[in-house]
Motif scaffolding. Structure first.
Motif, short mmCIF file in Angstrom:
data_model
loop_
_atom_site.label_atom_id
_atom_site.label_comp_id
_atom_site.label_asym_id
_atom_site.label_seq_id
_atom_site.Cartn_x
_atom_site.Cartn_y
_atom_site.Cartn_z
N ILE A 16 0.91 -1.13 -0.02
CA ILE A 16 0.14 -0.05 0.14
C ILE A 16 1.00 1.44 0.11
O ILE A 16 1.78 1.21 0.89
N GLU A 17 0.77 2.02 -1.20
CA GLU A 17 1.36 3.36 -0.87
C GLU A 17 0.66 4.26 -0.37
O GLU A 17 -0.56 4.69 -0.57
N ALA A 18 1.22 5.10 0.80
CA ALA A 18 0.74 6.17 1.44
C ALA A 18 1.34 7.17 1.21
O ALA A 18 2.54 7.51 1.19
N MET A 19 0.42 8.24 0.95
CA MET A 19 1.06 9.54 0.49
C MET A 19 1.24 10.82 1.90
O MET A 19 0.31 10.28 2.81
N THR A 20 2.37 11.05 2.19
CA THR A 20 2.41 11.76 3.28
C THR A 20 3.10 13.21 2.96
O THR A 20 3.27 13.48 1.88
N TYR A 21 3.03 14.07 3.84
CA TYR A 21 3.24 15.48 3.49
C TYR A 21 3.87 16.09 5.02
O TYR A 21 3.30 15.90 5.87
N ARG A 22 5.08 16.66 5.08
CA ARG A 22 5.88 17.16 6.03
C ARG A 22 5.39 18.54 6.30
O ARG A 22 5.50 19.54 5.58
N GLN A 23 4.58 18.75 7.42
CA GLN A 23 3.99 20.14 7.76
C GLN A 23 4.89 20.93 8.31
O GLN A 23 5.09 22.06 8.06
N GLY A 24 6.08 20.49 8.94
CA GLY A 24 6.96 21.32 9.58
C GLY A 24 8.43 21.32 8.83
O GLY A 24 8.37 20.84 7.87
N ALA A 45 -2.71 21.43 6.04
CA ALA A 45 -3.07 21.18 7.35
C ALA A 45 -4.86 21.36 7.33
O ALA A 45 -5.37 20.42 8.10
N ASP A 46 -5.44 22.32 6.78
CA ASP A 46 -6.59 22.62 6.59
C ASP A 46 -7.54 21.46 6.02
O ASP A 46 -8.69 20.94 6.43
N ASN A 47 -6.83 20.66 5.09
CA ASN A 47 -7.88 19.71 4.10
C ASN A 47 -7.17 18.53 4.35
O ASN A 47 -8.13 17.42 3.86
N HIS A 48 -6.02 18.15 4.62
CA HIS A 48 -5.36 16.73 4.61
C HIS A 48 -4.84 16.11 6.01
O HIS A 48 -4.38 15.05 5.70
N ASP A 49 -4.75 16.99 7.08
CA ASP A 49 -3.93 16.52 8.04
C ASP A 49 -4.99 15.29 8.66
O ASP A 49 -5.95 15.31 8.80
N PRO A 50 -4.21 14.21 8.74
CA PRO A 50 -4.29 12.82 9.14
C PRO A 50 -5.06 12.95 10.48
O PRO A 50 -6.16 12.33 10.74
N LEU A 51 -4.40 13.62 11.45
CA LEU A 51 -5.33 13.74 12.83
C LEU A 51 -6.59 14.30 12.87
O LEU A 51 -7.68 14.08 13.57
N THR A 52 -6.87 15.33 12.09
CA THR A 52 -7.98 16.19 11.92
C THR A 52 -8.82 15.40 11.08
O THR A 52 -10.16 15.33 11.72
N ARG A 53 -8.34 14.56 10.16
CA ARG A 53 -9.39 13.68 9.48
C ARG A 53 -10.11 12.88 10.52
O ARG A 53 -10.99 12.40 10.29
#
Length: 97
Positions: A16-24, A45-53
């Motif tokens: 499974i390929e998981a897309m990530t994004y480094r916010q910091g 952060a507004d649209n894709h943050d995994p914790l918020t989702r």
């Protein structure tokens, strides 16, 4: 779901390929705003943050309330402050060992 179904049906592993994004930033000496716009980070952060989702998902399904979230955040904040206070009162490490 498809990966799980395939793995069960074929008794085989699935990649499974998981897309990530480094916010910091990469480190304290890195300023990522030098090579990416701050609005890009904010948009993620507004649209894709995994914790918020995950929080939204749990609330949407009635498994969590906003009051639960506030209580957990406050408990974690207090736990961190307590741990910091305990660490500050510990004796310094023995430099001879």
């Amino acid at each position: 779901r498809k990966a799980r179904s395939y793995a069960l049906e074929h008794n085989a592993p699935v990649l499974i390929e998981a897309m990530t994004y480094r916010q910091g930033h990469h480190s304290t000496s890195d300023d990522s705003t030098a090579y990416r716009d701050a609005s890009e980070v904010e948009r993620f952060a507004d649209n894709h943050d995994p914790l918020t989702r995950m929080e939204s998902f749990l609330i949407q399904h009635g498994w969590l309330t906003t009051e639960d979230v506030k209580r957990m955040e406050e408990n974690e904040r207090l736990d961190v402050l307590k741990a910091m206070e305990q660490a500050e009162h510990r004796p310094p490490p023995d430099m001879k060992s």
